[in-house]
Design a protein around this motif. Structure first.
Motif, PDB file in Angstrom:
ATOM      1  N   HIS A 206       0.858  -1.190   0.000  1.00 48.75           N
ATOM      2  CA  HIS A 206       0.000   0.000   0.000  1.00 48.75           C
ATOM      3  C   HIS A 206       0.896   1.242   0.000  1.00 48.75           C
ATOM      4  N   ILE A 207       0.803   2.051  -1.056  1.00 49.53           N
ATOM      5  CA  ILE A 207       1.608   3.267  -1.162  1.00 49.53           C
ATOM      6  C   ILE A 207       0.689   4.476  -1.089  1.00 49.53           C
ATOM      7  N   ALA A 208       0.800   5.224  -0.014  1.00 51.50           N
ATOM      8  CA  ALA A 208       0.001   6.431   0.146  1.00 51.50           C
ATOM      9  C   ALA A 208       0.614   7.567  -0.660  1.00 51.50           C
ATOM     10  N   ASP A 209      -0.244   8.423  -1.226  1.00 45.37           N
ATOM     11  CA  ASP A 209       0.218   9.566  -2.024  1.00 45.37           C
ATOM     12  C   ASP A 209       1.279   9.099  -3.022  1.00 45.37           C
ATOM     13  N   TYR A 210       0.883   8.183  -3.908  1.00 46.25           N
ATOM     14  CA  TYR A 210       1.822   7.451  -4.752  1.00 46.25           C
ATOM     15  C   TYR A 210       2.613   8.312  -5.745  1.00 46.25           C
ATOM     16  N   SER A 211       2.157   9.526  -6.016  1.00 50.08           N
ATOM     17  CA  SER A 211       2.868  10.372  -6.979  1.00 50.08           C
ATOM     18  C   SER A 211       3.974  11.206  -6.337  1.00 50.08           C
ATOM     19  N   ASN A 212       4.109  11.121  -5.028  1.00 51.79           N
ATOM     20  CA  ASN A 212       5.079  11.935  -4.304  1.00 51.79           C
ATOM     21  C   ASN A 212       6.217  11.062  -3.766  1.00 51.79           C
ATOM     22  N   LEU A 213       7.460  11.356  -4.176  1.00 50.82           N
ATOM     23  CA  LEU A 213       8.641  10.605  -3.733  1.00 50.82           C
ATOM     24  C   LEU A 213       8.450   9.096  -3.932  1.00 50.82           C
ATOM     25  N   THR A 214       7.978   8.735  -5.113  1.00 47.41           N
ATOM     26  CA  THR A 214       7.621   7.340  -5.393  1.00 47.41           C
ATOM     27  C   THR A 214       8.818   6.400  -5.267  1.00 47.41           C
ATOM     28  N   ALA A 215       9.964   6.774  -5.837  1.00 47.28           N
ATOM     29  CA  ALA A 215      11.128   5.889  -5.810  1.00 47.28           C
ATOM     30  C   ALA A 215      11.603   5.628  -4.383  1.00 47.28           C
ATOM     31  N   ALA A 216      11.601   6.661  -3.553  1.00 44.14           N
ATOM     32  CA  ALA A 216      12.029   6.499  -2.160  1.00 44.14           C
ATOM     33  C   ALA A 216      11.067   5.584  -1.403  1.00 44.14           C
ATOM     34  N   LYS A 217       9.776   5.749  -1.654  1.00 41.51           N
ATOM     35  CA  LYS A 217       8.784   4.901  -0.986  1.00 41.51           C
ATOM     36  C   LYS A 217       8.921   3.448  -1.434  1.00 41.51           C
ATOM     37  N   MET A 218       9.155   3.248  -2.738  1.00 41.03           N
ATOM     38  CA  MET A 218       9.283   1.888  -3.243  1.00 41.03           C
ATOM     39  C   MET A 218      10.545   1.226  -2.702  1.00 41.03           C
ATOM     40  N   GLN A 219      11.609   1.996  -2.553  1.00 38.51           N
ATOM     41  CA  GLN A 219      12.843   1.451  -1.990  1.00 38.51           C
ATOM     42  C   GLN A 219      12.623   1.037  -0.538  1.00 38.51           C
ATOM     43  N   ALA A 220      11.903   1.871   0.215  1.00 40.13           N
ATOM     44  CA  ALA A 220      11.604   1.536   1.610  1.00 40.13           C
ATOM     45  C   ALA A 220      10.769   0.262   1.689  1.00 40.13           C
ATOM     46  N   ALA A 221       9.816   0.131   0.758  1.00 42.91           N
ATOM     47  CA  ALA A 221       8.972  -1.066   0.732  1.00 42.91           C
ATOM     48  C   ALA A 221       9.802  -2.314   0.441  1.00 42.91           C
ATOM     49  N   HIS A 222      10.713  -2.205  -0.521  1.00 41.99           N
ATOM     50  CA  HIS A 222      11.545  -3.358  -0.873  1.00 41.99           C
ATOM     51  C   HIS A 222      12.480  -3.730   0.272  1.00 41.99           C
ATOM     52  N   ASN A 223      13.049  -2.717   0.931  1.00 47.45           N
ATOM     53  CA  ASN A 223      13.944  -2.990   2.060  1.00 47.45           C
ATOM     54  C   ASN A 223      13.237  -3.784   3.150  1.00 47.45           C
TER      55      ASN A 223
END
Length: 254
Positions: A206-223
């Motif tokens: 679940h990614i909140a506000d998906y258009s903002n800092l998307t790459a950083a959020k996805m990296q955090a999710a993968h970590n």
């Protein structure tokens, strides 16, 4: 006589300069186009008919590229010029390289039906990985697996959003279609909206506000994902949002 000599030397200089410019243009203009085709329709060992079709497709791509870029100065050819050649084709530009003085090396990939959106008549519309419509009226039995069903807010803009966020997902998780079976998009005038990736294994991202800092959020999710146990990856939700300091934070909710 003195002025006549100056005029003559001036004319010679202009002619020489023009010759240099013309020669430069001839030498450093596009004369050769090499095409590498990445196709999923052909196996590792092609039959004679498949090889003939592939060669015909490569020739057609070369002809299109040469009509667009042939004779143009190498320095003036950019990615947009090349990509436009594939707007109405079954292929998309994967990469390109300029080999001076006069050669373009192009790699194109076959468009793959990646995202499927349910229409009002019970059929699906199929989109490729860039969010471009490939065909409509696809019956359930014709959906190409592994398929990703997109639900929720599915306007043209949001389909492009799905494609862009999915590209980042694929970069971080090293896969997309083999990992994700459904993507849910939710938007609202009251909040920024969110996007959910439902994994084939069972867990949801679940990614909140998906258009903002998307790459950083996805990296955090993968970590966080790679730290989970095999059992945890079968269910539950990884929730990603921003901390008060603006950095991405992910946590697991069962």
């Amino acid at each position: 006589m003195k002025y006549l000599r100056k005029i003559i030397w001036l004319v010679i200089a202009v002619v020489f300069l023009a010759s240099v410019i013309i020669g430069f243009g001839i030498i450093f203009s596009v004369k050769n186009v090499n095409v590498t085709l990445r196709s999923y329709s052909y196996g590792a060992e092609m039959t004679e008919d498949e090889e003939q079709r592939a060669n015909a497709e490569i020739k057609a791509i070369k002809d299109t590229l040469f009509d667009k870029c042939g004779g143009k100065l190498m320095g003036l050819v950019d990615e947009k010029d090349i990509a436009e050649c594939f707007n109405d084709s079954g292929y998309v530009l994967s990469s390109y390289e300029k080999v001076y003085p006069c050669t373009l090396n192009i790699t194109v990939a076959e468009r793959v039906e990646t995202f499927f959106i349910s229409d009002d008549d019970g059929t699906f519309s199929a989109y490729d990985g860039s969010g471009t419509l490939m065909r409509s009226g696809v019956k359930a039995g014709e959906v190409v697996e592994p398929a990703i069903v997109v639900s929720g807010t599915t306007t043209a803009k949001h389909i492009k959003d799905v494609a862009e966020v999915s590209k980042i997902f694929a970069e971080k998780f090293s896969a997309l279609r083999s990992v994700v079976k459904e993507i849910k998009v939710r938007t609202s005038n009251a909040y920024a909206g969110y996007m959910e990736f439902v994994f084939r294994s069972g867990i949801t991202l679940h990614i909140a506000d998906y258009s903002n800092l998307t790459a950083a959020k996805m990296q955090a999710a993968h970590n966080l994902f790679i730290m989970l146990t095999g059992e945890q990856k079968l269910s539950g939700t990884i929730v990603v949002n921003l901390r008060s300091d603006g950095t991405a934070a992910a946590y697991y909710s069962y």
